[in-house]
Design a protein around this motif. Structure first.
Motif, PDB file in Angstrom:
ATOM      1  N   ARG A   1      27.093  42.930  30.644  1.00  0.00           N
ATOM      2  CA  ARG A   1      26.289  41.722  30.362  1.00  0.00           C
ATOM      3  C   ARG A   1      26.904  40.885  29.253  1.00  0.00           C
ATOM      4  O   ARG A   1      26.328  40.703  28.192  1.00  0.00           O
ATOM      5  N   MET A   2      28.081  40.380  29.533  1.00  0.00           N
ATOM      6  CA  MET A   2      28.827  39.543  28.593  1.00  0.00           C
ATOM      7  C   MET A   2      28.945  38.141  29.195  1.00  0.00           C
ATOM      8  O   MET A   2      29.109  38.000  30.410  1.00  0.00           O
ATOM      9  N   ILE A   3      28.827  37.088  28.380  1.00  0.00           N
ATOM     10  CA  ILE A   3      28.947  35.745  28.940  1.00  0.00           C
ATOM     11  C   ILE A   3      30.350  35.572  29.505  1.00  0.00           C
ATOM     12  O   ILE A   3      31.338  36.010  28.909  1.00  0.00           O
ATOM     13  N   ASN A   4      30.400  34.924  30.680  1.00  0.00           N
ATOM     14  CA  ASN A   4      31.696  34.855  31.360  1.00  0.00           C
ATOM     15  C   ASN A   4      31.768  33.649  32.279  1.00  0.00           C
ATOM     16  O   ASN A   4      30.759  33.043  32.635  1.00  0.00           O
ATOM     17  N   GLY A   5      32.982  33.321  32.674  1.00  0.00           N
ATOM     18  CA  GLY A   5      33.241  32.254  33.633  1.00  0.00           C
ATOM     19  C   GLY A   5      34.433  32.633  34.482  1.00  0.00           C
ATOM     20  O   GLY A   5      35.287  33.422  34.061  1.00  0.00           O
ATOM     21  N   LEU A   6      34.504  32.072  35.677  1.00  0.00           N
ATOM     22  CA  LEU A   6      35.576  32.417  36.597  1.00  0.00           C
ATOM     23  C   LEU A   6      36.571  31.270  36.705  1.00  0.00           C
ATOM     24  O   LEU A   6      36.188  30.133  36.993  1.00  0.00           O
ATOM     25  N   SER A   7      37.857  31.573  36.458  1.00  0.00           N
ATOM     26  CA  SER A   7      38.926  30.581  36.594  1.00  0.00           C
ATOM     27  C   SER A   7      39.839  30.972  37.748  1.00  0.00           C
ATOM     28  O   SER A   7      39.667  32.043  38.358  1.00  0.00           O
ATOM     29  N   LYS A   8      40.810  30.130  38.042  1.00  0.00           N
ATOM     30  CA  LYS A   8      41.737  30.414  39.139  1.00  0.00           C
ATOM     31  C   LYS A   8      42.660  31.594  38.830  1.00  0.00           C
ATOM     32  O   LYS A   8      43.220  32.194  39.744  1.00  0.00           O
ATOM     33  N   LEU A   9      42.817  31.909  37.551  1.00  0.00           N
ATOM     34  CA  LEU A   9      43.698  33.018  37.166  1.00  0.00           C
ATOM     35  C   LEU A   9      42.939  34.312  36.910  1.00  0.00           C
ATOM     36  O   LEU A   9      43.557  35.367  36.744  1.00  0.00           O
TER      37      LEU A   9
ATOM     38  N   SER B   1      45.571  39.448  39.326  1.00  0.00           N
ATOM     39  CA  SER B   1      46.608  40.327  39.883  1.00  0.00           C
ATOM     40  C   SER B   1      47.555  40.754  38.773  1.00  0.00           C
ATOM     41  O   SER B   1      47.544  40.193  37.664  1.00  0.00           O
ATOM     42  N   ALA B   2      48.420  41.706  39.124  1.00  0.00           N
ATOM     43  CA  ALA B   2      49.407  42.176  38.150  1.00  0.00           C
ATOM     44  C   ALA B   2      50.411  41.080  37.819  1.00  0.00           C
ATOM     45  O   ALA B   2      50.848  40.943  36.674  1.00  0.00           O
ATOM     46  N   GLY B   3      50.754  40.277  38.819  1.00  0.00           N
ATOM     47  CA  GLY B   3      51.699  39.177  38.582  1.00  0.00           C
ATOM     48  C   GLY B   3      51.132  38.167  37.608  1.00  0.00           C
ATOM     49  O   GLY B   3      51.830  37.694  36.710  1.00  0.00           O
ATOM     50  N   ILE B   4      49.866  37.806  37.795  1.00  0.00           N
ATOM     51  CA  ILE B   4      49.222  36.864  36.871  1.00  0.00           C
ATOM     52  C   ILE B   4      49.101  37.485  35.483  1.00  0.00           C
ATOM     53  O   ILE B   4      49.297  36.806  34.471  1.00  0.00           O
ATOM     54  N   ALA B   5      48.804  38.795  35.446  1.00  0.00           N
ATOM     55  CA  ALA B   5      48.693  39.478  34.151  1.00  0.00           C
ATOM     56  C   ALA B   5      50.003  39.364  33.382  1.00  0.00           C
ATOM     57  O   ALA B   5      50.005  39.117  32.166  1.00  0.00           O
ATOM     58  N   ARG B   6      51.107  39.509  34.093  1.00  0.00           N
ATOM     59  CA  ARG B   6      52.424  39.428  33.438  1.00  0.00           C
ATOM     60  C   ARG B   6      52.642  38.016  32.879  1.00  0.00           C
ATOM     61  O   ARG B   6      53.102  37.862  31.738  1.00  0.00           O
TER      62      ARG B   6
END
Length: 894
Positions: free
Chosen positions: A805-813, A772-777
């Motif tokens: 096609r880039m290696i990636n992972g998902l976090s809470k942020l 989100s924008a809040g997390i981005a800030r």
């Protein structure tokens, strides 16, 4: 302050501080000093004992409680002492005498007892010195011994009171007799062991010399048939209705035996007919009492057969068993012999098979004493932890039997009963009489027996405080607070102390009984010399340190569960101490002089970063958790909470993030970071002190948190603040939660490196796509810290990032991406991951086949089947992860 050594020298530190504590009388208790009382009496180890892991666990738990309560401002007393251990100590001294070619009879009673006192003077303090090596903070000036003058007076006082109330009596009853120790034992001292034996079906002829018409009886102890006086059947067993009024003849001795009918006889045991041997079986004795049968004793005190055994006189009881079975076979009087598994009593000291024996002994009537002790527990005056032990206690108490308290040995409290040789008068008296109180004759003798060791131990909570004399200590420190003990002595000791406290003090002796588990080896076996699996605590202290032993033990001690222990477990404690030491060196290296221990009022809210706020909030969470776990006796949770907080939250996260400020140019920010670091670390030392007292005392002084004459053990236990209270310092709950999620993001980024074999030392580019924008800030404001913790060469935060096609992972942020061009060899990495996937799939197929096998699932132990199911779940998860890693690899050429 001098700089801390590079490595922690535990032996030097532990020896130094224990000596200092003793010199400063740091453990001393004074009733008039102030503070609410908190008392623990140590379960007195035997004077013959040496420290084992059970002691180490028991004493560590007690020391944790005492140190914690001391820091809470309570007036603490931990009262130490040792037990004279009648049978065990006498055996030790008799063994020494045998090496001299002597027996106690050669010395005589007075000289033998003198020899035991000499042995005690030379060796009796061994275990006390070992407890000190462990760090026990007992008030050693109050050390007691169950045979010292004061406790001996208390024992005599109790005996006389109970004797005069007719609660102590003497009588001929079946008791547990140890042929090796030559003494009676209480029911609790006879340990029942499951034994593979035989059930012998023997023929008792209807007429002398006849073999056809015979009654078949079953017994596990053929040698005792020589003492048979009857045969018993159940009156409702129709198979034996015709036997009423008949008699049979005892094999070998041809003694006539009448048939008696008794409800006790179990028709399902053996043939339904049983031999009655009143002198050698407790149940048979009761049958004999009901039917007026005269007992016949066929054994000597040493387990050999006596003159009533006829041709078997002089044989050992087990040799007699063998011979008599042989003879009965020759006479065709053995119907059959079947394997039979049953519980056989053994002496708790020497493990000799107990012989039930009719003997003149002293007993305490227990039911009148048990009634108030049952009600006290039911009313909640005493709490057992775990609670399940309450039922065990109540079941035993409600079925309690009289306690045999006399022992036929010389070392112990001699029974204070006297017999007038002139007039036959018997009386009990606390001190040595001058003359018979009834006729004045000086011709009297004292009873030869001594009291059961537990007769002094059951008075321990109040006799050690000076009872029966009224005094300030007794009035202030009794009742005690917590009893820490093992399950095997609930009946020996705990229940009896409750009865004694209510009878003689009018109050329960303690409020909480914490029952810890038994220390076993890592495969669940009890530790013993014969198995060669003993772990010596003193060796552990030498190799790892006392603090490491204490911390490691507590880490694996779940409430009420047995402890499975291996030597490598102590590496956990040693590694934790090393981590703590290195953290202190880190703080000291950046402190530029000892700052003292900062108060929270020193913080500037405008300078508190999200990481500062997070660690302060987590600290107060840890304070709350530690306090609750101590109150609930959840000691392993206490250790695990502290391990997680110190190692993970403080060292791994906060100290790492703090390096930015410590190495930066902003001096105000740097000073603030140091204040937070010391505030948190100082509190961590306080929370850890009850478990690891030595290193915490050393670091408290090394970091300048207290004056030289002070001790961490008297620093007040901290009060936990909730987020509302912490808000007054400028701590924002939203930012605390953000840092927790930030840690998740860092873990995802580091895991991506590891999954694709990218060196953690290599600085690489990361892209974060926030949720989100809040997390981005928040991420933009915190980008420097995030980049530092990720070891990022550059960090892009882009809410609109669209990867290809880039290696990636998902976090809470949000999602974390790593551009891998030039970082890895994609074809080689694809080959490596596909090989791992193929191997995992093969393993999965093998486990699946095993679980689909009906034979395996039906025949294998349930825990083995569950292990295979868990293994299948693990492999499935691994396969799914490998497929995902392969899927996100860039396609070659794109």
């Amino acid at each position: 302050m001098p700089a801390l050594d590079k490595t922690y020298d535990a032996q030097k530190v532990e020896d130094f501080w224990y000596t200092r504590w003793l010199e400063q009388q740091a453990f001393r208790a004074e009733a008039g000093r102030g503070g609410a009382p908190y008392t623990i009496v140590i379960p007195p180890p035997n004077v013959t004992g040496i420290l084992h892991m059970g002691h180490a666990l028991n004493v560590t738990i007690q020391d944790i409680l005492i140190r914690w309560r001391r820091m809470q401002g309570r007036n603490t007393l931990w009262l130490p002492g040792t037990d004279h251990a009648g049978i065990a100590t006498q055996n030790v001294v008799e063994t020494a005498l045998r090496k001299e070619g002597k027996t106690r009879a050669d010395l005589g009673r007075a000289e033998f007892v003198k020899r035991v006192w000499e042995w005690r003077a030379q060796y009796g303090s061994t275990i006390i010195q070992q407890l000190k090596k462990l760090g026990a903070s007992c008030d050693w000036a109050r050390e007691r011994f169950t045979m010292d003058e004061g406790l001996s007076a208390a024992v005599a006082e109790v005996f006389v009171r109970l004797y005069n109330k007719k609660l102590i009596y003497r009588g001929n009853y079946i008791i547990n007799w140890c042929p090796r120790c030559h003494t009676a034992l209480s029911d609790e001292e006879s340990v029942h062991v499951t034994t593979n034996g035989n059930l012998y079906y023997l023929r008792y002829p209807l007429k002398k010399g006849q073999k056809k018409n015979a009654l078949v009886v079953a017994t596990t102890r053929p040698e005792t048939l020589l003492g048979d006086v009857a045969v018993a059947v159940n009156p409702r067993d129709e198979r034996f209705a015709q036997l009423k009024g008949q008699q049979f003849f005892l094999p070998v001795l041809d003694r006539p035996l009448k048939v008696v009918e008794d409800d006790f006889v179990d028709p399902k045991f053996g043939t339904g007919a049983v031999k009655v041997t009143p002198a050698h079986d407790a149940n048979d004795f009761e049958i004999g009492q009901r039917h007026g049968l005269t007992p016949v004793n066929v054994m000597n005190p040493d387990g050999t057969m006596n003159e009533n055994a006829g041709p078997y006189r002089g044989l050992d009881r087990f040799e007699c068993r063998r011979r008599i079975v042989e003879d009965l076979k020759k006479q065709l009087l053995v119907e059959k012999i079947e394997p039979y598994t049953h519980a056989v009593g053994q002496c708790y000291r020497c493990h000799t098979v107990i012989e039930p024996r009719l003997s003149l002994q002293w007993f305490v009537r227990m039911k009148p004493l048990a009634r108030p002790a049952i009600e006290a527990v039911k009313a909640g005056q005493i709490q057992f932890v775990p609670e399940r032990w309450t039922k065990v206690y109540l079941d035993w108490m409600e079925n309690i039997r009289d306690w045999c308290i006399s022992r036929q040995i010389w070392w112990g409290h001699r029974i204070p009963v006297y017999y007038c040789q002139a007039g036959g008068h018997e009386w009990a008296q606390q001190d040595q009489p001058v003359a018979c109180p009834q006729c004045g004759s000086k011709n009297f003798q004292q009873d030869e027996d001594v009291l059961d060791t537990w007769f002094s131990s059951w008075l321990w909570p109040f006799s050690t405080l000076g009872w029966p004399t009224a005094n300030n200590d007794l009035a202030f420190y009794y009742p005690t607070a917590t009893l820490v003990t093992a399950p095997e002595i609930i009946f020996f000791w705990v229940a009896r102390m409750i009865m004694a406290g209510l009878e003689f003090m009018g109050a329960v002796p303690f409020r909480t009984v914490y029952i810890h588990g038994t220390v076993r080896d890592d495969v669940g076996r009890k530790m013993s010399k014969s198995l060669g699996n003993i772990i010596d605590p003193l060796t552990v202290i030498k190799d790892f340190s006392a603090d490491a032993l204490r911390f490691s033990l507590i880490m694996v001690t779940a409430v009420g569960q047995d402890i499975y222990l291996a030597r490598e477990h102590f590496e956990v404690g040693r590694n934790f101490l090393t981590k703590l030491w290195n953290a202190a060196r880190f703080l000291q290296g950046h402190a530029q002089g000892a700052p003292g221990w900062p108060a929270a009022t020193s913080f500037r809210s405008d300078l508190l970063t999200p990481d500062d706020q997070h660690i302060l909030a987590r600290l107060h969470e840890a304070i709350a958790q530690c306090t609750e776990n101590l109150e609930r006796c959840r000691f392993n949770d206490l250790a695990k909470n502290l391990y997680e907080f110190v190692w993970r939250q403080f060292c791994d996260w906060y100290l790492e993030s703090a390096k930015i400020a410590l190495n930066g140019a902003d001096q105000a920010r740097r000073a603030q970071t140091l204040l937070v670091m010391h505030y948190v670390f100082g509190h961590a030392l306080i929370l850890l002190h009850p478990i690891i007292p030595f290193i915490t005392e050393e670091l408290w002084h090394a970091l300048g948190y207290g004056e030289q004459a002070d001790s961490i053990m008297t620093v007040p236990w901290p009060k936990a603040l909730d987020l509302d209270e912490l808000g007054k310092w400028g701590i924002n709950g939203r930012l605390v939660a953000y840092v927790e999620d930030k840690h998740d993001l860092i873990r995802v980024g580091r895991t991506l490196r590891a999954d694709y074999g990218i060196s953690p030392a290599l600085k690489i580019h990361y892209v974060i796509r926030p949720e989100s924008a809040g997390i981005a800030r928040l991420l933009q404001e915190d980008a420097a810290a995030i980049g530092f913790l990720l070891r990022a060469e550059s960090l892009t935060i882009d809410p609109d990032f669209q990867p290809v096609r880039m290696i990636n992972g998902l976090s809470k942020l949000g999602a974390v991406f790593i551009p891998i061009q030039g970082l890895i060899d994609v074809p080689a990495e694809s080959k490596r991951l596909n090989a791992q996937l193929a191997k995992a799939c093969a393993e999965l197929a093998a486990v699946t086949r095993k679980l689909e096998s009906v034979g395996f699932v039906r025949k294998a132990p349930p825990e083995v089947v569950e292990q295979q199911r868990e293994r299948k779940r693990e492999i499935q998860a691994k396969c799914e992860k490998l497929r995902r890693l392969i899927e996100v690899l860039p396609v070659e050429g794109k």
